[in-house]
Motif scaffolding. Sequence first.
Motif, PDB file in Angstrom:
ATOM      1  N   LEU A  61      33.363 -28.121 -67.018  1.00  0.00           N
ATOM      2  CA  LEU A  61      31.934 -27.948 -66.757  1.00  0.00           C
ATOM      3  C   LEU A  61      31.322 -26.941 -67.729  1.00  0.00           C
ATOM      4  N   ARG A  62      32.073 -25.926 -68.072  1.00  0.00           N
ATOM      5  CA  ARG A  62      31.578 -24.968 -69.058  1.00  0.00           C
ATOM      6  C   ARG A  62      31.322 -25.671 -70.393  1.00  0.00           C
ATOM      7  N   HIS A  63      32.201 -26.592 -70.739  1.00  0.00           N
ATOM      8  CA  HIS A  63      32.030 -27.329 -71.988  1.00  0.00           C
ATOM      9  C   HIS A  63      30.771 -28.190 -71.942  1.00  0.00           C
ATOM     10  N   VAL A  64      30.553 -28.887 -70.815  1.00  0.00           N
ATOM     11  CA  VAL A  64      29.398 -29.779 -70.687  1.00  0.00           C
ATOM     12  C   VAL A  64      28.090 -28.993 -70.681  1.00  0.00           C
ATOM     13  N   LEU A  65      28.064 -27.872 -69.966  1.00  0.00           N
ATOM     14  CA  LEU A  65      26.820 -27.135 -69.755  1.00  0.00           C
ATOM     15  C   LEU A  65      26.553 -26.041 -70.787  1.00  0.00           C
ATOM     16  N   LEU A  66      27.584 -25.658 -71.534  1.00  0.00           N
ATOM     17  CA  LEU A  66      27.405 -24.544 -72.466  1.00  0.00           C
ATOM     18  C   LEU A  66      27.853 -24.923 -73.880  1.00  0.00           C
ATOM     19  N   ASP A  67      29.143 -25.047 -74.092  1.00  0.00           N
ATOM     20  CA  ASP A  67      29.664 -25.237 -75.445  1.00  0.00           C
ATOM     21  C   ASP A  67      29.216 -26.561 -76.069  1.00  0.00           C
ATOM     22  N   GLY A  68      29.224 -27.633 -75.278  1.00  0.00           N
ATOM     23  CA  GLY A  68      28.871 -28.948 -75.804  1.00  0.00           C
ATOM     24  C   GLY A  68      27.544 -29.458 -75.295  1.00  0.00           C
ATOM     25  N   LEU A  69      26.628 -28.545 -75.009  1.00  0.00           N
ATOM     26  CA  LEU A  69      25.360 -28.911 -74.369  1.00  0.00           C
ATOM     27  C   LEU A  69      24.637 -30.037 -75.104  1.00  0.00           C
ATOM     28  N   ALA A  70      24.571 -29.964 -76.425  1.00  0.00           N
ATOM     29  CA  ALA A  70      23.812 -30.956 -77.200  1.00  0.00           C
ATOM     30  C   ALA A  70      24.434 -32.349 -77.110  1.00  0.00           C
ATOM     31  N   ASP A  71      25.719 -32.421 -76.786  1.00  0.00           N
ATOM     32  CA  ASP A  71      26.407 -33.716 -76.706  1.00  0.00           C
ATOM     33  C   ASP A  71      26.305 -34.346 -75.324  1.00  0.00           C
ATOM     34  N   TYR A  72      25.711 -33.624 -74.365  1.00  0.00           N
ATOM     35  CA  TYR A  72      25.605 -34.129 -72.988  1.00  0.00           C
ATOM     36  C   TYR A  72      24.178 -33.928 -72.464  1.00  0.00           C
ATOM     37  N   PRO A  73      23.214 -34.659 -72.997  1.00  0.00           N
ATOM     38  CA  PRO A  73      21.839 -34.557 -72.487  1.00  0.00           C
ATOM     39  C   PRO A  73      21.735 -35.137 -71.078  1.00  0.00           C
ATOM     40  N   LYS A  74      20.644 -34.838 -70.409  1.00  0.00           N
ATOM     41  CA  LYS A  74      20.407 -35.393 -69.075  1.00  0.00           C
ATOM     42  C   LYS A  74      20.465 -36.918 -69.143  1.00  0.00           C
ATOM     43  N   SER A  75      20.980 -37.529 -68.109  1.00  0.00           N
ATOM     44  CA  SER A  75      21.172 -38.980 -68.112  1.00  0.00           C
ATOM     45  C   SER A  75      19.835 -39.712 -68.071  1.00  0.00           C
ATOM     46  N   ASP A  76      19.855 -40.967 -68.519  1.00  0.00           N
ATOM     47  CA  ASP A  76      18.646 -41.784 -68.474  1.00  0.00           C
ATOM     48  C   ASP A  76      18.161 -41.975 -67.047  1.00  0.00           C
ATOM     49  N   VAL A  77      19.088 -42.060 -66.087  1.00  0.00           N
ATOM     50  CA  VAL A  77      18.692 -42.222 -64.685  1.00  0.00           C
ATOM     51  C   VAL A  77      17.805 -41.054 -64.261  1.00  0.00           C
ATOM     52  N   THR A  78      18.245 -39.824 -64.587  1.00  0.00           N
ATOM     53  CA  THR A  78      17.472 -38.635 -64.231  1.00  0.00           C
ATOM     54  C   THR A  78      16.099 -38.659 -64.888  1.00  0.00           C
ATOM     55  N   LYS A  79      16.073 -38.967 -66.182  1.00  0.00           N
ATOM     56  CA  LYS A  79      14.804 -38.975 -66.903  1.00  0.00           C
ATOM     57  C   LYS A  79      13.874 -40.060 -66.375  1.00  0.00           C
ATOM     58  N   ASN A  80      14.415 -41.243 -66.086  1.00  0.00           N
ATOM     59  CA  ASN A  80      13.586 -42.335 -65.581  1.00  0.00           C
ATOM     60  C   ASN A  80      12.967 -41.993 -64.229  1.00  0.00           C
ATOM     61  N   LEU A  81      13.716 -41.237 -63.404  1.00  0.00           N
ATOM     62  CA  LEU A  81      13.206 -40.862 -62.086  1.00  0.00           C
ATOM     63  C   LEU A  81      12.058 -39.860 -62.191  1.00  0.00           C
ATOM     64  N   LEU A  82      12.166 -38.921 -63.120  1.00  0.00           N
ATOM     65  CA  LEU A  82      11.249 -37.777 -63.129  1.00  0.00           C
ATOM     66  C   LEU A  82      10.148 -37.838 -64.181  1.00  0.00           C
ATOM     67  N   ARG A  83      10.382 -38.532 -65.291  1.00  0.00           N
ATOM     68  CA  ARG A  83       9.408 -38.524 -66.381  1.00  0.00           C
ATOM     69  C   ARG A  83       8.014 -38.986 -65.956  1.00  0.00           C
ATOM     70  N   PRO A  84       7.882 -40.017 -65.081  1.00  0.00           N
ATOM     71  CA  PRO A  84       6.528 -40.433 -64.700  1.00  0.00           C
ATOM     72  C   PRO A  84       5.696 -39.312 -64.086  1.00  0.00           C
ATOM     73  N   ALA A  85       6.351 -38.375 -63.414  1.00  0.00           N
ATOM     74  CA  ALA A  85       5.611 -37.308 -62.735  1.00  0.00           C
ATOM     75  C   ALA A  85       5.483 -36.054 -63.585  1.00  0.00           C
ATOM     76  N   ILE A  86       6.550 -35.674 -64.307  1.00  0.00           N
ATOM     77  CA  ILE A  86       6.526 -34.378 -64.992  1.00  0.00           C
ATOM     78  C   ILE A  86       6.701 -34.504 -66.500  1.00  0.00           C
ATOM     79  N   GLY A  87       6.566 -35.723 -67.038  1.00  0.00           N
ATOM     80  CA  GLY A  87       6.546 -35.924 -68.475  1.00  0.00           C
ATOM     81  C   GLY A  87       7.739 -35.319 -69.187  1.00  0.00           C
ATOM     82  N   GLU A  88       7.485 -34.809 -70.409  1.00  0.00           N
ATOM     83  CA  GLU A  88       8.540 -34.174 -71.202  1.00  0.00           C
ATOM     84  C   GLU A  88       8.487 -32.664 -71.002  1.00  0.00           C
ATOM     85  N   SER A  89       8.502 -32.247 -69.736  1.00  0.00           N
ATOM     86  CA  SER A  89       8.480 -30.826 -69.412  1.00  0.00           C
ATOM     87  C   SER A  89       9.871 -30.231 -69.582  1.00  0.00           C
TER      88      SER A  89
END
Length: 450
Positions: A61-89
Amino acid sequence: MTDTEFPVHVPLVREPWGILKSLNAARQNVLSIIPEIATRQPMVSGKTGKRWHMVMDPQALRHVLLDGLADYPKSDVTKNLLRPAIGESLFVAEGAHWRWQRRAAAPVFSHRNVMNLAPIMTAAAERSAARIAASGPGAIDMADEMVRATFDVIGEVTFSGGGGFDRDALHRAIDRYIAEAGKVSLLDILGMPDWVPRPGRVFSGQVVKEMKSVADRAIDDRRTTGAKDIPDLLDLLLAGEDPETKRRMNTAELRDNLLTFIVAGHETTALTLGWALYLCAFDPAVQARARTEATSVLGTRAATGADVANLPYIRTIIDEALRLYPPAALVSRTALKRDTLGGREIRPGDTVMIPIYALHRNHLLWDAPDSFNPARFADRKAIDRYAYLPFGDGPRICIGASFALQEAVIILATLLARFRFTAIPGRDPKPVMILTLRPQGGVWLQADPL
């Protein structure tokens, strides 16, 4: 007092499910798709439409959230759920667009600014206590009361003195959006593109427009009237700029981040308080100890920002409530390149899930993980940083964590100093996650004035 040994929990999966069964279960409760083995293993992998991995190993988890952050962006599912309401915040943006917003918004949640907003939290705690006292004998839905109290706070710290701003209308709009748009779509799981309509989000489109128009009007009005003597969140956002580029947020960026802070700033804190009060009613001994601490510090007055440091046991109750019922109980990332986590191959496009609910109840990491024991947080240094992630971690740790914790301690201490909370037999809440982990059915307690 409940007659069970442990506080309420989510029954986890004990056998493999197909995609349609998983989808149907996820639409009712996202956490119901977590396999029970995830509470006993460091990592679980499978395939439901696409390859996925649930990670509970702190080093991975440290690798995903810290060391390799750029290689593990938020999933498309998460973005699809929230983008309509809060855009690219801040919550959705990635890369350079996220970094400049984070730099511009960081001073908003400095210790000084959070402490300046504490009197608003104290006043909201007073009003909440008054409503509870006025309700008389009988059961009270404390989950609903905590939503009211925390929205009271976020409305005031965001739009203090906001003239024609209709807080109730915005609150209703946010609640409707979460109810309709938060349900997991089969199209999201299958990775279909954004332009393919999602029924729930199409239905909630008008609600999103209402939310955005309310926020836009408030921003325009504040630009006209100017900042307050003690700046609120909107004032601070309007004044914020990226220290590297000197860039400031335009109206759309301000609105999207404002809506993000409003949703996150009351929903997650309200849930934490609702669950904390349920747990105090579940364990009268814990409640009695917390009340002794609260009354010794406060007497009969409401808690203030300056009191928070002197209420360490009440803080541990908040911490334990966040462990057992983390508001963001499951988050996901998409792997961009080949990697190895916990000795397993990760391929580009794989979904990497962080089931925080299972992480916080993992038998490899916690002693008696399903039990309610605030004392486990008496020594925070003894807890692996990446075994406890109620606010995430790494560069994308929740920007408002200190705000939420201060508010939660102020409100909980004030209420425990004035009331004894008792569970209503047969009315235990049910933990259900759509976007956040809510107590379905409410938190019905009897509140007896002291």
